[in-house]
Design a protein around this motif. Structure first.
Motif, short mmCIF file in Angstrom:
data_model
loop_
_atom_site.label_atom_id
_atom_site.label_comp_id
_atom_site.label_asym_id
_atom_site.label_seq_id
_atom_site.Cartn_x
_atom_site.Cartn_y
_atom_site.Cartn_z
N GLY A 65 0.80 -1.21 0.00
CA GLY A 65 0.00 0.00 0.00
C GLY A 65 0.84 1.26 0.00
N VAL A 66 1.86 1.29 0.82
CA VAL A 66 2.73 2.47 0.89
C VAL A 66 3.47 2.66 -0.43
CG1 VAL A 66 4.77 3.46 2.02
CG2 VAL A 66 3.01 2.35 3.39
N TYR A 67 4.09 1.61 -0.92
CA TYR A 67 4.87 1.71 -2.16
C TYR A 67 3.97 2.09 -3.34
CZ TYR A 67 8.53 -0.85 0.42
OH TYR A 67 9.47 -1.25 1.33
N ALA A 68 2.79 1.50 -3.39
CA ALA A 68 1.88 1.80 -4.50
C ALA A 68 1.36 3.24 -4.41
CB ALA A 68 0.71 0.81 -4.51
N ASN A 69 1.03 3.69 -3.21
CA ASN A 69 0.53 5.06 -3.06
C ASN A 69 1.58 6.09 -3.42
OD1 ASN A 69 -2.25 4.97 -2.38
ND2 ASN A 69 -1.68 4.11 -0.40
N LEU A 70 2.85 5.76 -3.24
CA LEU A 70 3.92 6.67 -3.64
C LEU A 70 4.39 6.38 -5.07
CD1 LEU A 70 5.94 6.84 -0.30
CD2 LEU A 70 4.46 8.61 -1.31
N SER A 71 3.76 5.42 -5.71
CA SER A 71 4.05 5.06 -7.11
C SER A 71 5.51 4.67 -7.31
CB SER A 71 3.64 6.20 -8.05
OG SER A 71 2.28 6.49 -7.89
N LEU A 72 6.05 3.94 -6.35
CA LEU A 72 7.44 3.47 -6.42
C LEU A 72 7.44 2.11 -7.09
CD1 LEU A 72 8.54 4.63 -2.87
CD2 LEU A 72 9.01 5.76 -5.06
N THR A 73 7.28 2.12 -8.39
CA THR A 73 7.09 0.93 -9.21
C THR A 73 8.13 -0.17 -8.98
OG1 THR A 73 6.11 2.40 -10.84
CG2 THR A 73 6.64 0.17 -11.57
N PRO A 74 9.43 0.15 -8.88
CA PRO A 74 10.40 -0.92 -8.67
C PRO A 74 10.20 -1.69 -7.36
CG PRO A 74 11.50 1.04 -9.48
CD PRO A 74 10.10 1.44 -9.14
N LEU A 75 9.60 -1.04 -6.36
CA LEU A 75 9.30 -1.71 -5.09
C LEU A 75 7.93 -2.38 -5.13
CD1 LEU A 75 10.60 1.09 -2.71
CD2 LEU A 75 11.57 -1.20 -2.93
N THR A 76 7.00 -1.77 -5.83
CA THR A 76 5.64 -2.28 -5.85
C THR A 76 5.56 -3.66 -6.50
OG1 THR A 76 4.80 -0.02 -5.96
CG2 THR A 76 3.26 -1.76 -6.55
N GLY A 77 6.33 -3.87 -7.56
CA GLY A 77 6.30 -5.16 -8.27
C GLY A 77 6.60 -6.35 -7.38
N PRO A 78 7.80 -6.41 -6.78
CA PRO A 78 8.11 -7.59 -5.98
C PRO A 78 7.24 -7.74 -4.73
CG PRO A 78 9.99 -6.07 -6.04
CD PRO A 78 8.95 -5.54 -6.97
N VAL A 79 6.86 -6.62 -4.10
CA VAL A 79 6.06 -6.75 -2.89
C VAL A 79 4.63 -7.19 -3.24
CG1 VAL A 79 5.13 -4.40 -2.52
CG2 VAL A 79 5.79 -5.80 -0.57
N THR A 80 4.15 -6.84 -4.42
CA THR A 80 2.83 -7.31 -4.86
C THR A 80 2.87 -8.81 -5.10
OG1 THR A 80 2.26 -5.17 -5.83
CG2 THR A 80 1.07 -7.10 -6.67
N ASP A 81 3.91 -9.28 -5.77
CA ASP A 81 4.05 -10.73 -6.00
C ASP A 81 4.10 -11.48 -4.67
OD1 ASP A 81 4.13 -10.14 -8.70
OD2 ASP A 81 6.32 -10.38 -8.87
N LEU A 85 1.33 -14.33 -2.91
CA LEU A 85 1.71 -15.66 -2.41
C LEU A 85 1.35 -15.80 -0.94
CD1 LEU A 85 5.21 -16.02 -4.11
CD2 LEU A 85 3.15 -17.36 -4.63
N LEU A 86 1.62 -14.75 -0.17
CA LEU A 86 1.34 -14.80 1.26
C LEU A 86 -0.16 -14.78 1.57
CD1 LEU A 86 4.20 -12.44 2.45
CD2 LEU A 86 3.92 -14.85 3.10
N ARG A 87 -0.92 -14.16 0.69
CA ARG A 87 -2.38 -14.15 0.87
C ARG A 87 -2.91 -15.58 0.96
NH1 ARG A 87 -5.60 -10.09 -0.12
NH2 ARG A 87 -4.12 -9.07 -1.53
N ASN A 88 -2.28 -16.47 0.19
CA ASN A 88 -2.66 -17.89 0.19
C ASN A 88 -1.84 -18.69 1.18
OD1 ASN A 88 -4.56 -17.49 -1.90
ND2 ASN A 88 -2.88 -17.45 -3.38
N ARG A 89 -1.04 -18.00 1.97
CA ARG A 89 -0.17 -18.61 3.00
C ARG A 89 0.71 -19.71 2.40
NH1 ARG A 89 -2.81 -14.69 4.46
NH2 ARG A 89 -3.42 -14.29 6.61
N GLU A 90 1.24 -19.41 1.20
CA GLU A 90 2.11 -20.39 0.54
C GLU A 90 3.45 -20.46 1.26
OE1 GLU A 90 2.40 -20.66 -3.65
OE2 GLU A 90 0.41 -19.79 -3.95
N ASP A 91 3.77 -21.65 1.72
CA ASP A 91 5.05 -21.89 2.39
C ASP A 91 6.07 -22.22 1.31
OD1 ASP A 91 7.06 -22.35 4.16
OD2 ASP A 91 6.27 -24.27 4.90
#
Length: 111
Positions: A65-81, A85-91
């Motif tokens: 949310g923070v990275y996206a709201n500041l439009s920091l695209t290089p950070l938003t990509g990996p944290v979104t991915d 994965l974590l939303r589904n609690r993938e180990d």
């Protein structure tokens, strides 16, 4: 010193970020500078090491949310991915995503 031009070179969507800050460049730069002092990324790394997937999801989602709201695209990509994965609690092994995220964060801090 972080500038609008350096943020563009970094890969941030500066126009979008500025629009979210009412086109106030000083506010936008201030918020990005404050972010470089934040230690939440390292909390995320520790949660992943401990396999605290619930905590890691909450932390990754907040960073997204923070990275996206500041439009920091290089950070938003990996944290979104990572968030998805974590939303589904993938180990799974999050090392590559965490390394990309830390690399981009360091790059931002060096502007």
């Amino acid at each position: 010193m972080i500038t609008i031009e350096k943020l563009r070179e970094f890969g941030a969507d500066v126009d979008d970020g500025l629009s979210r800050c009412l086109n106030k460049a000083d506010l936008y730069i201030y918020l990005v500078c404050k972010l470089t002092e934040d230690k939440t990324l390292y909390l995320l790394e520790q949660q992943l090491i401990r396999k605290d997937l619930d905590g890691a999801f909450e932390t990754a989602h907040a960073l997204k949310g923070v990275y996206a709201n500041l439009s920091l695209t290089p950070l938003t990509g990996p944290v979104t991915d990572m968030t998805e994965l974590l939303r589904n609690r993938e180990d799974t092994d999050y090392t590559e995503l965490m390394d990309r995220l830390k690399t981009e964060f360091v790059r931002l801090c060096e502007l």
